[in-house]
Design a protein around this motif. Sequence first.
Motif, PDB file in Angstrom:
ATOM      1  N   PRO A 295       0.844  -1.216   0.000  1.00  0.00           N
ATOM      2  CA  PRO A 295       0.000   0.000   0.000  1.00  0.00           C
ATOM      3  C   PRO A 295       0.870   1.252   0.000  1.00  0.00           C
ATOM      4  CG  PRO A 295       0.060  -0.982   2.195  1.00  0.00           C
ATOM      5  CD  PRO A 295       0.832  -1.913   1.307  1.00  0.00           C
ATOM      6  N   PHE A 296       0.395   2.263  -0.717  1.00  0.00           N
ATOM      7  CA  PHE A 296       1.131   3.527  -0.769  1.00  0.00           C
ATOM      8  C   PHE A 296       0.127   4.670  -0.873  1.00  0.00           C
ATOM      9  CE2 PHE A 296       3.314   6.898  -3.254  1.00  0.00           C
ATOM     10  CZ  PHE A 296       4.303   7.207  -2.319  1.00  0.00           C
ATOM     11  N   VAL A 297       0.238   5.646   0.022  1.00  0.00           N
ATOM     12  CA  VAL A 297      -0.687   6.790   0.041  1.00  0.00           C
ATOM     13  C   VAL A 297      -0.053   7.952  -0.711  1.00  0.00           C
ATOM     14  CG1 VAL A 297      -1.994   8.401   1.472  1.00  0.00           C
ATOM     15  CG2 VAL A 297      -1.628   6.045   2.264  1.00  0.00           C
ATOM     16  N   THR A 298      -0.707   8.371  -1.800  1.00  0.00           N
ATOM     17  CA  THR A 298      -0.190   9.463  -2.628  1.00  0.00           C
ATOM     18  C   THR A 298      -0.669  10.818  -2.102  1.00  0.00           C
ATOM     19  OG1 THR A 298      -2.030   8.934  -4.111  1.00  0.00           O
ATOM     20  CG2 THR A 298       0.139   8.148  -4.735  1.00  0.00           C
ATOM     21  N   GLU A 301      -4.142  11.783  -1.008  1.00  0.00           N
ATOM     22  CA  GLU A 301      -4.645  11.063   0.162  1.00  0.00           C
ATOM     23  C   GLU A 301      -5.362   9.762  -0.192  1.00  0.00           C
ATOM     24  OE1 GLU A 301      -6.963  13.650   2.606  1.00  0.00           O
ATOM     25  OE2 GLU A 301      -5.296  14.975   3.067  1.00  0.00           O
ATOM     26  N   LYS A 302      -5.072   9.220  -1.380  1.00  0.00           N
ATOM     27  CA  LYS A 302      -5.638   7.923  -1.763  1.00  0.00           C
ATOM     28  C   LYS A 302      -4.598   6.827  -1.530  1.00  0.00           C
ATOM     29  CE  LYS A 302      -8.927   9.432  -5.274  1.00  0.00           C
ATOM     30  NZ  LYS A 302      -9.358   9.291  -6.685  1.00  0.00           N
ATOM     31  N   GLU A 303      -5.076   5.714  -0.975  1.00  0.00           N
ATOM     32  CA  GLU A 303      -4.182   4.568  -0.810  1.00  0.00           C
ATOM     33  C   GLU A 303      -4.234   3.723  -2.075  1.00  0.00           C
ATOM     34  OE1 GLU A 303      -3.750   2.219   2.994  1.00  0.00           O
ATOM     35  OE2 GLU A 303      -4.592   0.648   1.710  1.00  0.00           O
ATOM     36  N   ARG A 304      -3.076   3.455  -2.623  1.00  0.00           N
ATOM     37  CA  ARG A 304      -2.976   2.671  -3.858  1.00  0.00           C
ATOM     38  C   ARG A 304      -2.155   1.416  -3.605  1.00  0.00           C
ATOM     39  NH1 ARG A 304      -4.554   6.444  -7.837  1.00  0.00           N
ATOM     40  NH2 ARG A 304      -4.519   8.592  -7.037  1.00  0.00           N
ATOM     41  N   LYS A 305      -2.565   0.335  -4.231  1.00  0.00           N
ATOM     42  CA  LYS A 305      -1.825  -0.921  -4.145  1.00  0.00           C
ATOM     43  C   LYS A 305      -0.840  -0.970  -5.308  1.00  0.00           C
ATOM     44  CE  LYS A 305      -4.332  -2.539  -0.687  1.00  0.00           C
ATOM     45  NZ  LYS A 305      -3.784  -2.737   0.658  1.00  0.00           N
TER      46      LYS A 305
END
Length: 804
Positions: A295-298, A301-305
């Motif tokens: 997981p990575f939060v850009t 403020e969205k968490e992306r896999k």
Amino acid sequence: MKISINRLKQYIHLTETPEEIAALLTRSGLEVEAVEEFQSVPGGLEGIVIGEVLTCEKHPDADKLSITTVDIGKETPSQIVCGASNVAAGQKVVVATVGAMLYPTEGEPFEIKKAKIRGQVSEGMICAEDEIGIGTSHAGIMVLDTDLPNGTPASEYFEISNDSILEIGLTPNRADAASHLGVARDLEALLHRPICLPETQELKIEKSGPAISVEVKDPLDCPRYAGVVVTDLKVGPSPQWLQNFLRSLDLEPINNVVDITNFILHDLGQPLHAFDAEKISDGKIIVGKLPKGTPFVTLDEKERKLSGEELMICDPNGGMCIAGIFGGKGSGVSDQTTTIFLESAYFSPDVIRKGSQFHGLKTDASFRFERGTDPNMPVFALKKAVALLQEIAGGKVSSEIIDVYPNPIPDFEIDVEYGHVDRLIGKKIEPKEVKSILESLDIQVVNETEKGFKAIVKPYRVDVTREADIIEEILRIHGFHQVELSENLRTDYLAEHPVKDLNKLQYRLTEMLAGQGYFELITNSLTKPQYAEKSGYLDPKLSVEIYNKLSEDLGVMRQTLLFSGLEVMAHNINRRQTDLKAFEFGTVYQKTAEGYKEGRRLALFHSGDRSSESWLDVSKPFAFADLYATVEKILERLNIDNAQIHVIESAPLAYGLELKLGEKVLGIVGLVDDKILKLAEVRQDVWYAELDWDLLCKKASGLKKYQEISKFPEVRRDLSLVIDKAITYEQVKSVAEKAGGKLVKRIGCFDVYQGDKIDSGKKAYALSFILQDSENTLTDKVIDKTMSKLIQAFQDQVGAVIRS
């Protein structure tokens, strides 16, 4: 892609007009789709000057007004009546002179005229900042601290920027031209004038800062990675020149650090990224890949896999940025940042393209990286950015430039034969001209023989790797227009270019309107001169007069379809056919300075009741919404979805709307004024719309736009607003669309109330908002945040009171 003419002039001397430059670039392969004028303040503060209040006395007949005399640089001072409570003698103020057009922050533009206010002459206006469009304050007039002479244009004091902006439809192969420098390079070749590259100096460490080390684990995806530490930064607003530059490119200034990185990107074509150095764990940057599913939060403020294939900029604790695409929330620059690590890199186009596509993220940086940037630019761009950080943000260089570049990318070497040049272009180009063109494009010519030569191409020209590419470069600078056509032309393939059939277009709308119960009118193009003379909105001087007229009633050509249609209305109403729906396609005529002009129009008429009385329901008269709904269906059928609307209360309408496409008037819709009805002897209300059929045909598109249905559900939220009666629904809708962003898919008004339960002069709108995210299921946090933004925007911009 937008390009500023003012910025281009910093690279190359230009005497040509923006239109001439646009034509030159288009001819050489950089198609300029539009030339737009940009003003950092609407109107450019023309007619507005710096003045000095010499005297200030109370108005004898108004407690809240003052009579001032103001020196605006003329022989005699101007008397101005001012209503501001803070006006006083000795002040330097902003004065709008008689004839100046003001563009306030809110409301319509208006002209300053010489007037009498309570019996006293007023020759201008002393301005507050919101009245001239440079701010929102209306607390009082602006009082300036300046030594500028009286009469100095206010545009000089406020550093107003006027610019011409080229909108270039950049083709995917021309990655080198995705910047002002890139466009300047083409102009250098086209105009035979040298360009002046910005100067940079070697960086000297001014202060010790945190030690940052860099490890590149994947040199194939990141052939070059450079960076530098800058300390003692003061994050804040950018200077006006930088804000004006960004706004001219439709970019909103954020803060001086981010604005500088955006400036370098659009100026030199090199994306940069600033990390808060204090948030880099252990002072170590690792360029590599993270496991699939991480997981990575850009920054949004969205968490992306993560897919596991995208390149990441990390520290020992994990990801900080999706390389070349989007930054992470945890490492970004904030108002509290004082030390940054500034990144400048060259990434493989393939890895950026895959990562951008996987995450559905298209940014200005990814746009350039996935097409191919200049591997020789990162350090040069760093030096230029650091110089700006020192100048604008007070930064101090705190490290040597880190430059990890183990395997420098070589120039392209391409063998070219003169015979092939002449064969592919279709005419003989002298070797001397070939060499001149290529060298003006920064392509070196070596190993010249009678047969050909070797071309050395810098790696930023990712589209020039073959002999055919070299020949294309020669041709586009030599000029396609200079290649003569042979007497015999042929082609192996003709592409299909659909042509609009205007008759079919008209027939399609005729079918639609007839299906909705409209009758088609065909009326005479000759009409009464009295209509233009007595209507109050047509100019009789523009009427095309018939020399051998058969009668006075048919003495001129019509300027509008309105009166010929009203004659049909009157004829039917006088015969008790009172419920009418009709339309007409017709031509209108006018005199011009050059002769005559004519244009096609589409007119719609409603009069009487829309439904007859029956045992099921009472009769209902036509209303504005009935006619406007038809107009909307016409625009929808023609795939025109960008019409702007403005409320009007001018002849021939008692009230209604004006529709515009850009600066061109598309048409009007509304209730015909009683004076006009009386002139045409119509004894009941008529709703009327007249649309510019020529403009509709020009803008009509036969292509419908489709998109995949979202897998994620919609959410509805309702708000009830109490606002001033003068505020239109269109204004409210515009505020909502800007504040709500892409999550707000639809906005509706399901109730309007005006009555004794709210203050006089007010009305209440009940609005519905349909929210949807095409990539994720909406959470309560996101929904509440969006609604809070909407509420705040309504309160700030239209003075709304939210009803619970």
